[in-house]
Design a protein around this motif. Structure first.
Motif, mmCIF file in Angstrom:
data_model
loop_
_atom_site.group_PDB
_atom_site.id
_atom_site.type_symbol
_atom_site.label_atom_id
_atom_site.label_comp_id
_atom_site.label_asym_id
_atom_site.label_seq_id
_atom_site.Cartn_x
_atom_site.Cartn_y
_atom_site.Cartn_z
ATOM 1 N N ALA A 33 0.838 -1.203 -0.068
ATOM 2 C CA ALA A 33 0.060 -0.053 0.135
ATOM 3 C C ALA A 33 0.928 1.407 -0.149
ATOM 4 O O ALA A 33 2.002 1.387 0.530
ATOM 5 C CB ALA A 33 -0.871 0.084 1.204
ATOM 6 N N GLU A 34 0.420 2.264 -0.503
ATOM 7 C CA GLU A 34 1.120 3.546 -0.572
ATOM 8 C C GLU A 34 0.425 4.582 0.187
ATOM 9 O O GLU A 34 -0.816 4.878 -0.021
ATOM 10 C CB GLU A 34 1.136 4.088 -2.176
ATOM 11 N N ILE A 35 0.977 5.198 1.074
ATOM 12 C CA ILE A 35 0.226 6.013 1.952
ATOM 13 C C ILE A 35 1.074 7.544 1.922
ATOM 14 O O ILE A 35 2.209 7.651 1.718
ATOM 15 C CB ILE A 35 0.707 5.963 3.649
ATOM 16 N N LYS A 36 0.225 8.486 1.742
ATOM 17 C CA LYS A 36 0.656 9.836 1.275
ATOM 18 C C LYS A 36 0.027 10.797 2.399
ATOM 19 O O LYS A 36 -1.147 10.849 2.560
ATOM 20 C CB LYS A 36 0.388 10.397 0.080
ATOM 21 N N LEU A 37 0.987 11.416 3.161
ATOM 22 C CA LEU A 37 0.400 12.076 4.353
ATOM 23 C C LEU A 37 0.746 13.508 4.291
ATOM 24 O O LEU A 37 1.693 13.916 3.698
ATOM 25 C CB LEU A 37 1.148 11.449 5.617
ATOM 26 N N THR A 38 -0.088 14.320 4.384
ATOM 27 C CA THR A 38 -0.063 15.811 4.299
ATOM 28 C C THR A 38 -0.388 16.646 5.649
ATOM 29 O O THR A 38 -1.321 16.475 6.249
ATOM 30 C CB THR A 38 -1.103 16.376 3.413
ATOM 31 N N THR A 39 0.641 17.366 6.180
ATOM 32 C CA THR A 39 0.682 18.363 7.145
ATOM 33 C C THR A 39 0.847 19.621 6.490
ATOM 34 O O THR A 39 0.883 19.698 5.684
ATOM 35 C CB THR A 39 1.798 17.905 8.186
ATOM 36 N N SER A 40 0.916 20.819 7.605
ATOM 37 C CA SER A 40 0.979 22.093 7.117
ATOM 38 C C SER A 40 2.494 22.456 6.774
ATOM 39 O O SER A 40 2.666 23.234 5.915
ATOM 40 C CB SER A 40 1.044 22.803 8.447
ATOM 41 N N LYS A 41 3.382 21.210 6.758
ATOM 42 C CA LYS A 41 4.901 21.489 6.337
ATOM 43 C C LYS A 41 4.901 20.923 4.960
ATOM 44 O O LYS A 41 6.018 21.025 4.230
ATOM 45 C CB LYS A 41 5.842 20.970 7.199
ATOM 46 N N GLY A 42 3.981 20.179 4.340
ATOM 47 C CA GLY A 42 4.146 19.481 3.226
ATOM 48 C C GLY A 42 3.546 17.983 3.146
ATOM 49 O O GLY A 42 2.642 17.673 4.050
ATOM 50 N N THR A 43 3.988 17.240 2.306
ATOM 51 C CA THR A 43 3.573 15.785 2.165
ATOM 52 C C THR A 43 4.780 14.825 2.539
ATOM 53 O O THR A 43 6.131 15.126 2.250
ATOM 54 C CB THR A 43 3.021 15.446 0.686
ATOM 55 N N GLN A 44 4.491 13.767 2.897
ATOM 56 C CA GLN A 44 5.296 12.450 3.264
ATOM 57 C C GLN A 44 4.706 11.407 2.390
ATOM 58 O O GLN A 44 3.596 11.106 2.387
ATOM 59 C CB GLN A 44 5.524 12.061 4.660
ATOM 60 N N PHE A 45 5.647 10.450 1.914
ATOM 61 C CA PHE A 45 5.050 9.208 1.261
ATOM 62 C C PHE A 45 5.753 7.893 1.682
ATOM 63 O O PHE A 45 7.207 8.021 1.810
ATOM 64 C CB PHE A 45 5.411 9.520 -0.234
ATOM 65 N N VAL A 46 5.044 6.869 1.836
ATOM 66 C CA VAL A 46 5.727 5.595 2.335
ATOM 67 C C VAL A 46 4.929 4.573 1.618
ATOM 68 O O VAL A 46 3.948 4.598 1.592
ATOM 69 C CB VAL A 46 5.628 5.576 4.024
ATOM 70 N N THR A 47 5.766 3.621 1.147
ATOM 71 C CA THR A 47 5.117 2.390 0.776
ATOM 72 C C THR A 47 5.365 1.137 1.798
ATOM 73 O O THR A 47 6.371 0.781 2.540
ATOM 74 C CB THR A 47 5.941 1.969 -0.500
ATOM 75 N N VAL A 48 3.977 0.712 2.289
ATOM 76 C CA VAL A 48 4.113 -0.150 3.452
ATOM 77 C C VAL A 48 4.900 -1.592 3.034
ATOM 78 O O VAL A 48 4.693 -2.116 2.017
ATOM 79 C CB VAL A 48 2.916 -0.672 3.786
ATOM 80 N N SER A 49 5.783 -1.737 3.835
ATOM 81 C CA SER A 49 6.687 -3.039 3.523
ATOM 82 C C SER A 49 7.606 -3.270 4.750
ATOM 83 O O SER A 49 7.704 -2.598 5.642
ATOM 84 C CB SER A 49 7.671 -2.914 2.436
ATOM 85 N N THR A 50 7.712 -4.624 5.073
ATOM 86 C CA THR A 50 8.628 -5.158 6.037
ATOM 87 C C THR A 50 9.923 -5.503 5.572
ATOM 88 O O THR A 50 10.806 -5.790 6.289
ATOM 89 C CB THR A 50 7.871 -6.518 6.693
ATOM 90 N N ALA A 51 10.268 -5.226 4.272
ATOM 91 C CA ALA A 51 11.473 -5.470 3.632
ATOM 92 C C ALA A 51 12.528 -4.558 4.226
ATOM 93 O O ALA A 51 12.414 -3.554 4.520
ATOM 94 C CB ALA A 51 11.504 -5.334 2.294
ATOM 95 N N GLY A 52 13.457 -5.446 4.727
ATOM 96 C CA GLY A 52 14.800 -4.856 5.224
ATOM 97 C C GLY A 52 15.901 -4.787 4.452
ATOM 98 O O GLY A 52 15.812 -5.658 3.363
#
Length: 286
Positions: free
Chosen positions: A211-230
């Motif tokens: 899953a791809e998660i895009k989070l937005t705050t007053s400072k801008g956006t962040q992006f994370v792809t959900v994974s357990t891969a190390g």
């Protein structure tokens, strides 16, 4: 060796595109001994970037995603090259250790030849961990001021991250060659806020991997792809972690599930782990 990047053509076949994408060699056109790898959006442009650790005298390789299928070698401009020239890296992870909204960098280090110092006096078999702070423009080596553990020399190999104590601070576990494993508890003093997101898939896989998660705050956006891969002999916390800086709440969270379902949450309070169930259809949630 050349680094390989394979493109999924969507028909069950993969095409090698490393040379064309610009990630097969370093900024001088040289090959190197790739070890650990992480694919993460470190500059908050919603595009996953690539970092590869290697052996001493080669410089760790950071490739910035240009968004058109190509990457730019950024080890020199980011400050990574100067900080890593004489080091050998294995496990590597982009993580926001101070919750300021920018993913920092941590690396487990140690050469693969136990008597390397006999031939190369400037190199070491056992090396301290590396911690580089992301200030939004460059990566700055802060290992020397980040605690006694960063002054201890290990033959580092695996590195995994996650909020072990569920206190909003990302912790790290490191394995060593022929030695013990170490738990590094994050005790960084900060008033910054955070948000953890645990996905529960229904149509998608149970943990929402991919899953791809895009989070937005007053400072801008962040992006994370959900994974357990190390990056090397490791597996990370399946929960996505976001530093929010001074924002106590998130303006929006957009989740693109592996099933294709799109889910949007608005005005989400921080300083907690939010459990999100996959909806039956795409929807916005207040």
């Amino acid at each position: 060796m050349l680094e390989f990047l394979y493109h999924n053509k969507g028909n069950g076949r993969f095409e090698e595109v490393g040379l064309a994408a610009g990630v097969a060699v370093d900024g001088d056109g040289r090959t190197y001994a790739g070890m650990g790898v992480d694919f993460s959006d470190y500059n908050n442009d919603s595009l996953p970037d690539l970092i590869i650790t290697d052996l001493a005298n080669q410089k760790y390789a950071l490739y910035q995603n240009d968004g058109d299928g190509t990457f730019t070698y950024s080890s020199y401009t980011s400050g990574l090259a100067g900080a890593t020239l004489l080091h050998s890296g294995w496990g590597v992870d982009f993580l926001d250790y101070d919750n300021d909204g920018w993913k920092d960098l941590m690396v487990a280090q140690g050469h693969d030849i136990d008597n390397i110092q006999l031939d190369y006096p400037q190199l070491r078999y056992k090396e301290p961990m590396l911690l580089m702070h992301n200030d939004g423009k460059r990566l700055v080596d802060v290992s020397g001021i980040s605690g006694e553990v960063f002054h201890e020399a290990w033959v580092g190999r695996g590195l995994t991250s996650g909020d072990i104590w569920n206190d909003g601070h990302v912790d790290v576990v490191v394995t060593t060659n022929g030695g013990p494993s170490y738990i590094l508890r994050n005790e960084t003093p900060t008033r910054n806020h955070w948000l953890g997101i645990k996905l529960v898939g229904h149509k998608s896989n149970r943990d929402g991997i991919g899953a791809e998660i895009k989070l937005t705050t007053s400072k801008g956006t962040q992006f994370v792809t959900v994974s357990t891969a190390g990056s090397y002999l490791s597996a990370n916390d399946k929960r996505a972690h976001f530093g929010l800086g001074s924002d106590a709440a998130v303006q929006s969270v957009e989740i693109r599930w592996p099933s294709g379902t799109v889910q949007t949450l608005k005005n989400v309070g921080g300083d907690r782990v939010l459990v999100v169930d996959e909806p039956a259809t795409s929807q916005g949630t207040k």
